[in-house]
Write a protein that holds these residues in place. Structure first.
Motif, PDB file in Angstrom:
ATOM      1  N   SER A  89       0.847  -1.198   0.000  1.00 29.10           N
ATOM      2  CA  SER A  89       0.000   0.000   0.000  1.00 29.10           C
ATOM      3  C   SER A  89       0.878   1.243   0.000  1.00 29.10           C
ATOM      4  CB  SER A  89      -0.903   0.018   1.234  1.00 29.10           C
ATOM      5  OG  SER A  89      -0.099   0.244   2.381  1.00 29.10           O
ATOM      6  N   ILE A  90       0.326   2.300  -0.527  1.00 33.40           N
ATOM      7  CA  ILE A  90       1.024   3.597  -0.501  1.00 33.40           C
ATOM      8  C   ILE A  90       0.035   4.641  -0.011  1.00 33.40           C
ATOM      9  CG2 ILE A  90       2.265   5.339  -1.843  1.00 33.40           C
ATOM     10  CD1 ILE A  90       3.156   3.259  -3.771  1.00 33.40           C
ATOM     11  N   ASP A  91       0.417   5.338   1.032  1.00 31.57           N
ATOM     12  CA  ASP A  91      -0.435   6.395   1.575  1.00 31.57           C
ATOM     13  C   ASP A  91       0.222   7.743   1.270  1.00 31.57           C
ATOM     14  OD1 ASP A  91      -1.939   8.180   2.959  1.00 31.57           O
ATOM     15  OD2 ASP A  91      -1.921   7.070   4.860  1.00 31.57           O
ATOM     16  N   THR A  92      -0.433   8.515   0.406  1.00 28.92           N
ATOM     17  CA  THR A  92       0.148   9.787  -0.023  1.00 28.92           C
ATOM     18  C   THR A  92      -0.496  10.984   0.672  1.00 28.92           C
ATOM     19  OG1 THR A  92      -1.438   9.979  -1.839  1.00 28.92           O
ATOM     20  CG2 THR A  92       0.603   8.807  -2.312  1.00 28.92           C
ATOM     21  N   THR A  93      -1.385  10.692   1.621  1.00 26.67           N
ATOM     22  CA  THR A  93      -2.162  11.776   2.240  1.00 26.67           C
ATOM     23  C   THR A  93      -1.274  12.852   2.853  1.00 26.67           C
ATOM     24  OG1 THR A  93      -3.639   9.983   2.846  1.00 26.67           O
ATOM     25  CG2 THR A  93      -4.162  12.169   3.714  1.00 26.67           C
ATOM     26  N   ALA A  94      -0.323  12.408   3.652  1.00 30.36           N
ATOM     27  CA  ALA A  94       0.519  13.380   4.360  1.00 30.36           C
ATOM     28  C   ALA A  94       1.363  14.177   3.372  1.00 30.36           C
ATOM     29  CB  ALA A  94       1.421  12.647   5.355  1.00 30.36           C
ATOM     30  N   ALA A  95       1.847  13.488   2.350  1.00 27.31           N
ATOM     31  CA  ALA A  95       2.685  14.172   1.353  1.00 27.31           C
ATOM     32  C   ALA A  95       1.884  15.240   0.622  1.00 27.31           C
ATOM     33  CB  ALA A  95       3.256  13.154   0.372  1.00 27.31           C
ATOM     34  N   LEU A  96       0.690  14.869   0.226  1.00 28.09           N
ATOM     35  CA  LEU A  96      -0.138  15.805  -0.537  1.00 28.09           C
ATOM     36  C   LEU A  96      -0.575  17.009   0.304  1.00 28.09           C
ATOM     37  CD1 LEU A  96      -2.263  13.277  -2.601  1.00 28.09           C
ATOM     38  CD2 LEU A  96      -0.791  15.063  -3.547  1.00 28.09           C
ATOM     39  N   ALA A  97      -0.570  16.822   1.621  1.00 29.47           N
ATOM     40  CA  ALA A  97      -1.007  17.913   2.496  1.00 29.47           C
ATOM     41  C   ALA A  97       0.062  18.986   2.660  1.00 29.47           C
ATOM     42  CB  ALA A  97      -1.387  17.346   3.863  1.00 29.47           C
ATOM     43  N   ILE A  98       1.276  18.690   2.271  1.00 35.82           N
ATOM     44  CA  ILE A  98       2.367  19.674   2.451  1.00 35.82           C
ATOM     45  C   ILE A  98       2.203  20.801   1.436  1.00 35.82           C
ATOM     46  CG2 ILE A  98       4.869  19.996   2.254  1.00 35.82           C
ATOM     47  CD1 ILE A  98       5.176  17.086   3.265  1.00 35.82           C
ATOM     48  N   PRO A  99       2.176  22.038   1.904  1.00 31.28           N
ATOM     49  CA  PRO A  99       2.010  23.162   0.968  1.00 31.28           C
ATOM     50  C   PRO A  99       3.118  23.163  -0.086  1.00 31.28           C
ATOM     51  CG  PRO A  99       1.797  23.903   3.247  1.00 31.28           C
ATOM     52  CD  PRO A  99       2.272  22.478   3.306  1.00 31.28           C
ATOM     53  N   GLY A 100       2.707  23.360  -1.320  1.00 29.85           N
ATOM     54  CA  GLY A 100       3.685  23.377  -2.404  1.00 29.85           C
ATOM     55  C   GLY A 100       3.776  22.055  -3.138  1.00 29.85           C
ATOM     56  N   VAL A 101       3.138  21.016  -2.588  1.00 33.97           N
ATOM     57  CA  VAL A 101       3.141  19.731  -3.295  1.00 33.97           C
ATOM     58  C   VAL A 101       2.030  19.745  -4.344  1.00 33.97           C
ATOM     59  CG1 VAL A 101       2.770  17.242  -3.069  1.00 33.97           C
ATOM     60  CG2 VAL A 101       4.138  18.473  -1.370  1.00 33.97           C
ATOM     61  N   GLU A 102       2.399  19.444  -5.569  1.00 29.88           N
ATOM     62  CA  GLU A 102       1.439  19.500  -6.676  1.00 29.88           C
ATOM     63  C   GLU A 102       0.802  18.152  -6.954  1.00 29.88           C
ATOM     64  OE1 GLU A 102       0.681  22.127  -8.958  1.00 29.88           O
ATOM     65  OE2 GLU A 102       1.695  23.551  -7.615  1.00 29.88           O
ATOM     66  N   ALA A 103       1.561  17.082  -6.805  1.00 30.30           N
ATOM     67  CA  ALA A 103       1.028  15.764  -7.147  1.00 30.30           C
ATOM     68  C   ALA A 103       1.954  14.692  -6.610  1.00 30.30           C
ATOM     69  CB  ALA A 103       0.916  15.623  -8.669  1.00 30.30           C
ATOM     70  N   VAL A 104       1.367  13.518  -6.401  1.00 29.94           N
ATOM     71  CA  VAL A 104       2.156  12.318  -6.108  1.00 29.94           C
ATOM     72  C   VAL A 104       1.647  11.225  -7.040  1.00 29.94           C
ATOM     73  CG1 VAL A 104       2.871  10.637  -4.372  1.00 29.94           C
ATOM     74  CG2 VAL A 104       2.359  12.987  -3.673  1.00 29.94           C
ATOM     75  N   PHE A 105       2.553  10.579  -7.717  1.00 31.52           N
ATOM     76  CA  PHE A 105       2.176   9.469  -8.600  1.00 31.52           C
ATOM     77  C   PHE A 105       2.811   8.178  -8.102  1.00 31.52           C
ATOM     78  CE2 PHE A 105       2.226  13.331 -11.262  1.00 31.52           C
ATOM     79  CZ  PHE A 105       0.894  13.346 -11.663  1.00 31.52           C
ATOM     80  N   THR A 106       2.059   7.104  -8.256  1.00 35.37           N
ATOM     81  CA  THR A 106       2.575   5.793  -7.855  1.00 35.37           C
ATOM     82  C   THR A 106       2.474   4.843  -9.040  1.00 35.37           C
ATOM     83  OG1 THR A 106       0.476   4.775  -7.216  1.00 35.37           O
ATOM     84  CG2 THR A 106       1.517   6.246  -5.598  1.00 35.37           C
ATOM     85  N   HIS A 107       2.852   3.605  -8.799  1.00 35.82           N
ATOM     86  CA  HIS A 107       2.796   2.599  -9.867  1.00 35.82           C
ATOM     87  C   HIS A 107       1.410   2.494 -10.478  1.00 35.82           C
ATOM     88  CE1 HIS A 107       0.655  -0.413  -7.400  1.00 35.82           C
ATOM     89  NE2 HIS A 107       1.313   0.157  -6.396  1.00 35.82           N
ATOM     90  N   GLU A 108       0.402   2.888  -9.737  1.00 38.25           N
ATOM     91  CA  GLU A 108      -0.957   2.800 -10.288  1.00 38.25           C
ATOM     92  C   GLU A 108      -1.209   3.828 -11.373  1.00 38.25           C
ATOM     93  OE1 GLU A 108      -3.814   2.996  -7.169  1.00 38.25           O
ATOM     94  OE2 GLU A 108      -3.120   1.131  -6.228  1.00 38.25           O
ATOM     95  N   ASP A 109      -0.414   4.887 -11.391  1.00 39.06           N
ATOM     96  CA  ASP A 109      -0.666   5.990 -12.325  1.00 39.06           C
ATOM     97  C   ASP A 109       0.106   5.879 -13.633  1.00 39.06           C
ATOM     98  OD1 ASP A 109      -2.260   7.485 -10.381  1.00 39.06           O
ATOM     99  OD2 ASP A 109      -0.364   7.725  -9.316  1.00 39.06           O
ATOM    100  N   VAL A 110       1.103   5.028 -13.645  1.00 33.48           N
ATOM    101  CA  VAL A 110       1.994   5.043 -14.819  1.00 33.48           C
ATOM    102  C   VAL A 110       1.491   4.066 -15.880  1.00 33.48           C
ATOM    103  CG1 VAL A 110       3.970   5.698 -13.408  1.00 33.48           C
ATOM    104  CG2 VAL A 110       3.558   3.265 -13.903  1.00 33.48           C
ATOM    105  N   PRO A 111       1.881   4.316 -17.139  1.00 34.65           N
ATOM    106  CA  PRO A 111       1.459   3.388 -18.201  1.00 34.65           C
ATOM    107  C   PRO A 111       1.971   1.980 -17.906  1.00 34.65           C
ATOM    108  CG  PRO A 111       2.537   5.353 -19.128  1.00 34.65           C
ATOM    109  CD  PRO A 111       2.718   5.417 -17.648  1.00 34.65           C
ATOM    110  N   LYS A 112       1.143   1.011 -18.236  1.00 34.15           N
ATOM    111  CA  LYS A 112       1.556  -0.385 -18.015  1.00 34.15           C
ATOM    112  C   LYS A 112       2.323  -0.869 -19.250  1.00 34.15           C
ATOM    113  CE  LYS A 112      -0.452  -0.400 -14.013  1.00 34.15           C
ATOM    114  NZ  LYS A 112      -0.262   1.055 -13.860  1.00 34.15           N
ATOM    115  N   ILE A 113       3.391  -0.146 -19.543  1.00 30.64           N
ATOM    116  CA  ILE A 113       4.187  -0.453 -20.724  1.00 30.64           C
ATOM    117  C   ILE A 113       5.602  -0.763 -20.269  1.00 30.64           C
ATOM    118  CG2 ILE A 113       5.126   0.445 -22.894  1.00 30.64           C
ATOM    119  CD1 ILE A 113       2.781   2.525 -22.801  1.00 30.64           C
TER     120      ILE A 113
END
Lengths: 760, 760
Positions: free
Chosen positions: B48-72
């Motif tokens: 599992s990957i929990d990005t909640t805390a990371a995304l809450a930091i001011p100035g953070v635009e996005a977090v991507f994980t293996h779920e977001d990348v092309p399956k290529i």
């Protein structure tokens, strides 16, 4: 067919989504910002400059004055270099001056960490001036005792030519001679994007200039000249630009940013002009006085047209005398069977420097020509359209100035099409019986224009094509996209000749003088005409290489093959596909022994110049008491040869018509005749028409095919602006019986003329 | 003569003054910064990957994980695309993974306004792992019950070849057979500039990647493959780069920055790796085990060499099996009259991914070859140099692997020159009578190397030349300057063939795949060899055009003319100058009817591969009790064909020798064999030699002229690193009688061996 279709413009997605990056959208770490210190007087000498206070402001890096700049006079006009010293532009500029010549002239420049600080510091520079007498008007500037604006005096050049016979003889043949004098004002370009440029020194101490310019290769040369550096040590990069209309066919900021980065050890320095600076401290359209005389026989044949132009080029020569001369070379193509005499004088004045602007002197000149001919027609009692049809150029005519035969001439058809579209004959009947305050009128005016500058200047263009691994093609061209759609048109041409889909052409839109094929740039409505042969030949060469590679792969003779729709076929069996270009491309790149990256490049010179033609028809209503004009219908009809992209062509015409209406009815830069101060150098007070001011614009084309272009096309960029002024003027005359010989025909001007005529 | 002179390097002024702009010196408005979230374990599954805390930091635009990348799945190795599917690299990477395979693997990425925020947020991403058994060593990874690191198992490929006869027969002819096993560690590249890249989407929705890469055109293709985009919609730009040594012959950051900008609507996103990330999370040199067996006749003729390599490529294949295979193709050119058998197995392991590094497997392999041959010589009682001279390649030999005759072979002369320079014979006498703790020894080792990759891969290069208005020439090349001096060498070649001064060549150093001629890039010591024909032919074409333009100007036959020193001359009257190239260039650009911009472009494929040769001689002193080695004298002698730029060549050799000494005596990435954790992934604990560790480095050249290059040159980029290891090993043996079959020969290792040998 890629040519002749309204494909999706190459730049349209980025532009409508706001993604396009213009020069100001780029930055570099450590970039500094520069701001000019401008003269508050129109003529004078700098006695002293005190930079102490400016330099004390935190964030100010440097202040430079006329004492710091190279003592090298340079010319700024965007013309290709000429091998003939007599044909080179007037070199009368320094980077900064101690002799200010117009209200806004540049005496110093401040460099700071940010633009705000630079602006603040520019205000803190204290300059002491000795004022000199000011010459705003032609009369003042050309007076015997006028103060010399430049060391050589105020006159730049006077020229006269006479062609198609002797004026003296023609005058004898004329049964009727009409003469009148017409004046046009200083006009501003008002392109969306202000002038902006930055420069830095690269790893090899070359100077890189990124600029919103129409003329990257010329810019490279002029920066080199201004800084006394070898031209190839200057690299100019042009991103997408937000319009120019000729104002970026001058080198305005580039030598300065190049100078600044060199002085500052290579750090990036940017100058972005404010709107107000851009309006008066760049270039303007020349205000001119045209004395037009025409003689006709009683049967309506023009015997001569005799034009005399006085052109006030302002504080610096810039394009100077080229402007009236270029226009002078064009009216004779419209009425080639009459004697044409043309005289022009260009002089300095203490007003902003005039340079190139869309149609380059022709709107001014044709205002005179088409107004005086209207008077001739009316005096003869001839219908205005019939009169023009009778005298206009036809395919068999010889272009008098060059001695070449005209190949494609659709002028008569344009007039016929316009007459039909506006309902000329019916409305003429109706409008003949008008009285009262509200009156309607019909007007027409024709024009001719060149396609490029040959034989005045060299016409050269380049194209390099690269076959990509997926069968698409990258196209590098020297021709610059400035919003007019040249990338799209040239991509269509490449696709057409190569035998691939339009979408398979990727245009490298950015010009970079280190790597882009040479081409002087976007001006003179030259690009689609002059670049067409380069594109055509490069595409032909690439296609030949592709077919030769297929021969390498298979042994089949290249001569028996063709490429169409991105597929290799046999000429005699076009329906069966031999190979997709994608597969051929992969083989050419990656086969271990045969092939290579397939590229083709052509640099070509064009030694022809096909005149384009057209006319404006207008139906308008004048409210005499209110001194207002309402355009009821206006239509431009163009013979621009083959239309490459109908929708873009229509857009081009609409844009030109809007500017033409603005010029006819609204726009004028006002300069105090005594002090040379600018009254309305801002967009609140300088009135350009907006969407509520502009009528519905109609346009139509008479498609000819000019054999001097491989695609049959001729110029269309500038011409749409030329004939609105005289057409509207002629329609107002038709409606009211009052001749207005000056533009803009604002309510104020109409009031004067209507009052003089006793209408109010 | 431009070639053969040590002209001032094109890049030297910028580099010594610190002005050079590298990738990280560029920025764009609105640029975001990304930081990887890396695995703290060497093998496992992301639960599992929990990005909640990371995304809450001011100035953070996005977090991507293996779920977001092309399956290529894509391959990263910097090889040109192959038309043969069996020859394509192993596609085993995703942009982010949920199956981590080494300590540092990439599971997520954070994008933020600045790097500091990104780093903070990366630490705030909470990842839960399921740990899997770890295979660090070859034994563990190749065990029957080893956990599968990739779905297909841990073995990547095994290959065997046998050339020059049958091993079976050769074994029968051998009077003496020696076999030993040699091991080499994981080595890091330690280039000055860390990996850095940024990407943005341009006005046409193409993705522009600016990267510190050795292989811009390959990078373009791999980014396209990884994102399933047409390759031409990717544009890769390479500024100056601060070294790569093969680590930037892999596509590391580019697909990710391209992915991020596409996800984020085209805004610029940069990744710059920290030093510690760059050391372990890019690529390494493969640790290998080489079992080497050699058979000789009693008269000292090598009958066979039989090599068996186990290569641990780590977590991802990268260059994988190409590494041992490339090295395997080279030793047979050194001893071409013996039977060569070569077997190699490449497998995955839970260690950082190994890729290309200077000399691409050869330092490992030649450590085995030149060590086992030393043993053969010693067992035969032959002098090490004599033995090598007897067996080395000579001009008449056939290159066994390709069947081509060797054209230029200076191997014997290299050995003779080195023997002389180091005083081999005299010292040998003296060192034979040593005793005590401090002992001196002599060592020698030879190598051969290829010039490019043909026939394994396509060899293609391109050059475009543009005659500037001042008679200088802009040169665009696909070959990439990565600090090795290729811009300078290729400029010399162009100047030589064209007939202008070296200073008249301006190199467009930056590669931009939209406009630069195609060339796969800097690797395999290929560039000066493979680009030479392209430069030569392009220069010849441009020269022909120049002379033809002179013919256009004057009517004089081009065939009777020549260009030399930038002047047009008559061949039969070379002393009288007809015209300066400057004047001809102006005419070609600006004459209204004749000429055009003169440019020439050639894309050429090279279907030859000229082996280069050389050797290292070393004289060293061993302090047995202290287990230290002091190099008293070390010299490399190279046959790299014609030396284009002697000073750069010397610099290239010095750099290689320094790295070779580092590999022999100092460097090793240490990985915990149980957990796969990296012990010394930083420059404090990973010991590279500094100036105090490196002896004076001597080098000499045996200049041959290889007729397969128009300038006679062969490879020199990588070879200087190959032979230090075995030469030093052989010298230690000579001094102490102890054979060390592993590198680095650190005090710790020497202690073990000296103790085993009873010396201490």
């Amino acid at each position: 067919m890629a040519v002749g279709q309204s494909h999706i413009r190459k730049d349209v997605r980025a532009k409508v989504t706001g993604k396009t990056r213009y020069t100001d959208d780029f930055s570099m770490p450590g970039m500094l910002h520069a701001k000019y210190v401008r003269s508050p007087i129109a003529h004078g000498l700098v006695k002293s400059i005190d930079t102490t206070a400016a330099l004390a402001i935190p964030g100010v890096e440097a202040v430079f004055t006329h004492e710091d700049v190279p003592k090298i006079l340079f010319a700024t006009a965007g013309h290709p270099f000429s091998l003939d010293p007599d044909h080179q532009d007037v070199a009368d500029r320094l980077l900064l001056t101690d002799h200010v010549r117009y209200h806004g002239d540049e005496v110093a420049i401040v460099v700071a960490r940010d633009l705000l600080t630079a602006a603040q510091a520019a205000k803190a520079v204290i300059v002491e001036y000795e004022e000199l007498p000011v010459c705003v008007t032609s009369e003042a500037a050309m007076a015997e005792d006028a103060p010399a604006i430049h060391p050589g005096g105020n006159s730049i050049k006077s020229t006269t030519f006479e062609i198609g016979g002797k004026l003296e003889d023609a005058e004898k043949e004329a049964d009727l001679v009409v003469e009148d004098t017409f004046s046009t004002p200083i006009i501003l370009h008002c392109h969306l994007e202000n002038h902006v440029a930055y420069a830095y020194m690269d790893d090899n101490d070359h100077i890189v200039v990124v600029s919103s310019t129409q003329i990257p290769h010329i810019c490279r040369r002029i920066v080199g000249q201004a800084l006394d550096m070898p031209w190839p040590k200057i690299r100019v990069i042009k991103p997408y630009i937000g319009g120019g209309f000729g104002n970026k066919q001058d080198v305005v900021l580039e030598p300065m940013v190049a100078f600044l980065t060199r002085k500052l050890g290579g750090v990036p320095v940017k100058i972005e002009l404010e709107r107000e600076e851009g309006l008066v401290a760049t270039r303007t359209r020349h205000g001119q006085t045209v004395t037009a005389r025409a003689g006709v026989s009683n049967d309506g044949i023009i015997k001569f047209i005799d034009l005399n132009v006085i052109s006030n080029t302002g504080a610096y020569a810039s394009h100077g005398h080229s402007i009236p001369m270029a226009a002078g070379s064009k009216f004779c193509n419209l009425y080639p069977r009459s004697v044409s005499k043309f005289s022009a004088t260009t002089h300095y004045g203490n007003i902003p420097a005039a340079g190139a602007m869309r149609a380059y002197g022709s709107p001014q000149l044709f205002f005179g020509v088409e107004s005086v001919l209207e008077e001739v027609a009316r005096k003869l009692g001839m219908d205005s359209v019939d009169f023009r049809i009778k005298n206009s150029a036809r395919p068999a005519d010889i272009i008098s100035k060059t001695g070449n035969k005209e190949h494609s001439v659709g002028m008569v058809e344009c007039l016929e099409k316009g007459r039909e579209a506006i309902g000329w004959d019916v409305k003429k009947e109706v409008y003949a019986r008008q009285e009262g305050n509200i009156r309607r009128g019909l007007g027409v005016a024709s024009f001719s224009y060149g396609s490029g500058t040959y034989p005045a200047c060299v016409e050269i263009a380049g194209c390099r094509l690269v076959l990509n691994q997926d069968g698409t093609v990258h196209m590098q061209i020297g021709a610059t996209e400035i919003g007019q759609g040249s990338d799209t048109a040239l991509a269509q041409m490449a696709a057409e000749t190569l035998g691939v889909d339009y979408d398979a052409i990727h245009v490298v839109s950015e010009q970079d003088t280190d790597v882009s094929p040479f081409d002087p740039g976007a001006y003179a409505s030259r690009q689609t005409y002059v670049a067409a042969p380069a594109v055509h030949r490069a595409a032909g060469k690439l296609k030949a290489q592709i077919l030769e590679h297929y021969q390498l792969m298979t042994g089949e003779e290249a001569e028996t093959l063709d490429l169409t729709g991105g597929k290799i076929i046999r000429r005699d069996q076009p329906e069966s596909v031999l190979l997709d270009l994608h597969d051929l491309a992969l083989d050419s790149y990656y086969h271990k022994e045969r092939g290579g990256q397939l590229t083709a490049e052509v640099s070509s010179k064009t030694c022809t110049n096909a005149p384009s033609y057209g006319c404006t028809f207008v139906d308008l209503e004048v409210d005499i008491e209110m001194c207002t004009v309402t355009i009821r219908q206006i239509i431009n009809v163009h013979d621009a040869g083959k239309i490459i992209h109908p929708l873009s062509a229509e857009g081009q015409v609409h844009g030109g018509m809007g500017m033409g209406v603005g010029m006819a009815l609204f726009e004028e830069l006002l300069v105090d005749p005594e002090s040379g101060r600018i009254y309305n150098g801002n967009l609140l007070d300088y009135k350009i028409p907006t969407c509520v001011d502009i009528p519905d614009l109609q346009c139509a084309f008479v498609e000819t095919f000019d054999p001097t272009s491989p695609y049959g096309n001729k110029s269309l960029g500038e011409p749409p602006i030329i004939s609105q002024g005289p057409a509207i003027r002629n329609a107002i005359w038709d409606a009211t019986g009052v001749k207005i010989n000056e533009i803009p025909m604002t309510p104020k001007v109409l009031f004067k003329h209507f009052k003089n005529a006793g209408l109010i």
